[in-house]
Design a protein around this motif. Sequence first.
Motif, PDB file in Angstrom:
ATOM      1  N   SER A   1       0.730  -1.164  -0.001  1.00 46.70           N
ATOM      2  CA  SER A   1       0.019   0.041  -0.073  1.00 46.70           C
ATOM      3  C   SER A   1       0.842   1.347  -0.121  1.00 46.70           C
ATOM      4  CB  SER A   1      -0.969   0.129   1.184  1.00 46.70           C
ATOM      5  OG  SER A   1      -0.235  -0.104   2.440  1.00 46.70           O
ATOM      6  N   ALA A   2       2.228   0.954   0.448  1.00 50.62           N
ATOM      7  CA  ALA A   2       2.988   2.474   0.478  1.00 50.62           C
ATOM      8  C   ALA A   2       3.404   2.830  -0.686  1.00 50.62           C
ATOM      9  CB  ALA A   2       4.306   2.011   1.186  1.00 50.62           C
ATOM     10  N   ILE A   3       3.026   2.085  -1.980  1.00 55.44           N
ATOM     11  CA  ILE A   3       3.406   2.419  -3.264  1.00 55.44           C
ATOM     12  C   ILE A   3       2.295   3.594  -3.773  1.00 55.44           C
ATOM     13  CG2 ILE A   3       3.407   1.916  -5.595  1.00 55.44           C
ATOM     14  CD1 ILE A   3       4.412  -1.064  -4.844  1.00 55.44           C
ATOM     15  N   ARG A   4       1.031   3.263  -3.034  1.00 56.40           N
ATOM     16  CA  ARG A   4      -0.075   4.253  -3.633  1.00 56.40           C
ATOM     17  C   ARG A   4      -0.053   5.511  -2.749  1.00 56.40           C
ATOM     18  NH1 ARG A   4      -5.771   1.858  -3.314  1.00 56.40           N
ATOM     19  NH2 ARG A   4      -5.941   3.704  -4.680  1.00 56.40           N
ATOM     20  N   TYR A   5       0.484   5.327  -1.608  1.00 54.56           N
ATOM     21  CA  TYR A   5       0.558   6.650  -0.491  1.00 54.56           C
ATOM     22  C   TYR A   5       1.950   7.530  -1.199  1.00 54.56           C
ATOM     23  CZ  TYR A   5      -2.151   5.177   3.430  1.00 54.56           C
ATOM     24  OH  TYR A   5      -3.288   4.670   4.200  1.00 54.56           O
ATOM     25  N   LEU A   6       2.878   6.925  -1.428  1.00 57.34           N
ATOM     26  CA  LEU A   6       4.146   7.673  -1.984  1.00 57.34           C
ATOM     27  C   LEU A   6       4.345   7.396  -3.561  1.00 57.34           C
ATOM     28  CD1 LEU A   6       6.744   6.934   0.873  1.00 57.34           C
ATOM     29  CD2 LEU A   6       4.959   8.528   0.534  1.00 57.34           C
ATOM     30  N   THR A   7       3.731   8.483  -4.219  1.00 55.08           N
ATOM     31  CA  THR A   7       3.723   8.734  -5.562  1.00 55.08           C
ATOM     32  C   THR A   7       5.133   9.034  -6.039  1.00 55.08           C
ATOM     33  OG1 THR A   7       2.911  10.770  -5.599  1.00 55.08           O
ATOM     34  CG2 THR A   7       1.174   9.003  -5.789  1.00 55.08           C
TER      35      THR A   7
ATOM     36  N   SER B   1       3.791   0.158 -14.707  1.00 49.27           N
ATOM     37  CA  SER B   1       4.949  -0.618 -14.647  1.00 49.27           C
ATOM     38  C   SER B   1       6.020  -0.063 -15.453  1.00 49.27           C
ATOM     39  CB  SER B   1       4.486  -1.937 -15.269  1.00 49.27           C
ATOM     40  OG  SER B   1       3.590  -2.558 -14.478  1.00 49.27           O
ATOM     41  N   GLU B   2       7.118  -0.021 -15.068  1.00 47.51           N
ATOM     42  CA  GLU B   2       8.068   0.465 -15.756  1.00 47.51           C
ATOM     43  C   GLU B   2       8.572  -0.371 -16.958  1.00 47.51           C
ATOM     44  OE1 GLU B   2      12.127   1.729 -13.598  1.00 47.51           O
ATOM     45  OE2 GLU B   2      12.447  -0.138 -13.923  1.00 47.51           O
TER      46      GLU B   2
ATOM     47  N   SER C   1       1.179  13.909 -11.337  1.00 48.85           N
ATOM     48  CA  SER C   1       1.419  13.745  -9.989  1.00 48.85           C
ATOM     49  C   SER C   1       0.585  12.782  -9.171  1.00 48.85           C
ATOM     50  CB  SER C   1       0.346  15.242  -9.340  1.00 48.85           C
ATOM     51  OG  SER C   1      -0.902  15.023  -9.507  1.00 48.85           O
ATOM     52  N   GLY C   2      -0.285  12.008  -9.602  1.00 49.65           N
ATOM     53  CA  GLY C   2      -0.639  10.686  -8.872  1.00 49.65           C
ATOM     54  C   GLY C   2      -0.010   9.372  -9.453  1.00 49.65           C
ATOM     55  N   ARG C   3       1.052   9.587 -10.306  1.00 47.33           N
ATOM     56  CA  ARG C   3       1.482   8.396 -10.761  1.00 47.33           C
ATOM     57  C   ARG C   3       2.582   7.850  -9.799  1.00 47.33           C
ATOM     58  NH1 ARG C   3       4.852   9.753 -15.867  1.00 47.33           N
ATOM     59  NH2 ARG C   3       6.458  10.630 -14.025  1.00 47.33           N
ATOM     60  N   SER C   4       2.424   6.328  -9.613  1.00 41.46           N
ATOM     61  CA  SER C   4       3.348   5.602  -8.915  1.00 41.46           C
ATOM     62  C   SER C   4       4.003   4.496 -10.051  1.00 41.46           C
ATOM     63  CB  SER C   4       2.707   4.669  -7.798  1.00 41.46           C
ATOM     64  OG  SER C   4       2.195   5.733  -6.695  1.00 41.46           O
TER      65      SER C   4
ATOM     66  N   ARG D   1       9.879  -4.646 -11.161  1.00 39.39           N
ATOM     67  CA  ARG D   1       9.837  -5.862 -10.155  1.00 39.39           C
ATOM     68  C   ARG D   1      11.220  -6.189  -9.447  1.00 39.39           C
ATOM     69  NH1 ARG D   1       5.073  -8.675  -9.002  1.00 39.39           N
ATOM     70  NH2 ARG D   1       3.801  -8.290 -10.803  1.00 39.39           N
ATOM     71  N   SER D   2      11.345  -6.671  -8.344  1.00 37.55           N
ATOM     72  CA  SER D   2      12.732  -6.744  -7.529  1.00 37.55           C
ATOM     73  C   SER D   2      12.810  -8.301  -8.037  1.00 37.55           C
ATOM     74  CB  SER D   2      12.412  -6.736  -6.242  1.00 37.55           C
ATOM     75  OG  SER D   2      11.718  -7.804  -5.625  1.00 37.55           O
ATOM     76  N   SER D   3      14.319  -8.751  -7.619  1.00 39.64           N
ATOM     77  CA  SER D   3      14.654 -10.072  -7.882  1.00 39.64           C
ATOM     78  C   SER D   3      13.851 -11.151  -7.319  1.00 39.64           C
ATOM     79  CB  SER D   3      16.311 -10.100  -7.309  1.00 39.64           C
ATOM     80  OG  SER D   3      16.311 -10.011  -5.811  1.00 39.64           O
ATOM     81  N   SER D   4      13.088 -10.757  -5.932  1.00 42.70           N
ATOM     82  CA  SER D   4      12.388 -11.835  -5.508  1.00 42.70           C
ATOM     83  C   SER D   4      10.973 -12.093  -6.310  1.00 42.70           C
ATOM     84  CB  SER D   4      11.962 -11.434  -4.194  1.00 42.70           C
ATOM     85  OG  SER D   4      11.274 -10.296  -4.127  1.00 42.70           O
ATOM     86  N   GLY D   5      10.556 -11.010  -7.363  1.00 39.55           N
ATOM     87  CA  GLY D   5       9.351 -10.855  -7.969  1.00 39.55           C
ATOM     88  C   GLY D   5       8.529  -9.949  -7.617  1.00 39.55           C
ATOM     89  N   ARG D   6       8.832  -9.225  -6.537  1.00 38.17           N
ATOM     90  CA  ARG D   6       7.711  -8.526  -5.816  1.00 38.17           C
ATOM     91  C   ARG D   6       7.876  -7.142  -6.475  1.00 38.17           C
ATOM     92  NH1 ARG D   6       9.144  -9.758   0.403  1.00 38.17           N
ATOM     93  NH2 ARG D   6       8.451 -11.900   0.591  1.00 38.17           N
ATOM     94  N   SER D   7       6.552  -6.438  -6.368  1.00 31.42           N
ATOM     95  CA  SER D   7       6.469  -5.325  -6.928  1.00 31.42           C
ATOM     96  C   SER D   7       6.903  -4.082  -6.104  1.00 31.42           C
ATOM     97  CB  SER D   7       5.162  -5.024  -7.443  1.00 31.42           C
ATOM     98  OG  SER D   7       4.978  -3.897  -8.194  1.00 31.42           O
TER      99      SER D   7
END
Length: 273
Positions: free
Chosen positions: A116-122, A170-171, A252-255, A259-265
């Motif tokens: 959820s921090a991805i959505r808080y910290l754009t 997604s990047e 301004s609202g974009r996050s 993917r990290s090496s573990s496969g998580r976002s």
Amino acid sequence: MVRRAIYRSSAIILIFIFLLAFMSSAFADKSFAVDMAGVFTAEEKESLEQKAIALGRQFSMDIVIVTTSDAEGKSSRDYADDYFDYNGYGTGADRDGILFLIDFDNSEAYISTSGSAIRYLTDERIESILDDVFDKGLSDRRYYDAAFAFLDSAEAFLNKGIPKGQYTVSEPVENTLTTAEVVIGAAVSGVSGLIFLSGTKRRYKSKPKARIFEYKNNSHLNLGITEDNLVNSYVTTRIIPVANKPPRSSSSGRSTVHRSSSGRSHGGGGRKF
């Protein structure tokens, strides 16, 4: 009946105590101010730890500060993501949390977000936090002040909540070629080029056809004088209504996530110092 009620109340109290003990042990097993670079005093480390734990409990996420002088050959982003993933940070199914890294190996400050921090910290909010980090300490090598500025700035944005119109993109994934693919591609390109070159040379070696029209001997050119006279001119103007103008795009609202090496976002952003 009274005895049964007593037993039931006792069982509820024991379960509550067990849950509190479990939560306390979970927090005790993890450090939220990891100073591997040795830039904080014992008092500064304890202050950052307590602030990070309190803030994390308030928003149900893990908030971590890490310093390192050895990024293990990784970029700051990869090191921050991996440290968060492989050291058991993140709460809930989505592993909610934020990690702030001061990387002296790559000379970069990096913020990694998860769940959820991805959505808080754009992206825009992360840049604003980094502004505070540099302005309030990191530019002057006051690392404790920089870390505390991160906590204060992150807290301010968490209190504001998820911004209106927030969205996640997604990047772009970079495509890399293997050595075999490069060799095969070069060979195919070389053969194609040789075939094209051979065909072109054959066409140039063919006998030229006779000219159908001898333009040098049979053509004549006569340049006359012409004049254009402007008689009348008109200018037409029209006011375009504001409503017809296309709306301005906003990021301004974009996050932005990757993917990290573990496969998580993860989301995040960094800045060199």
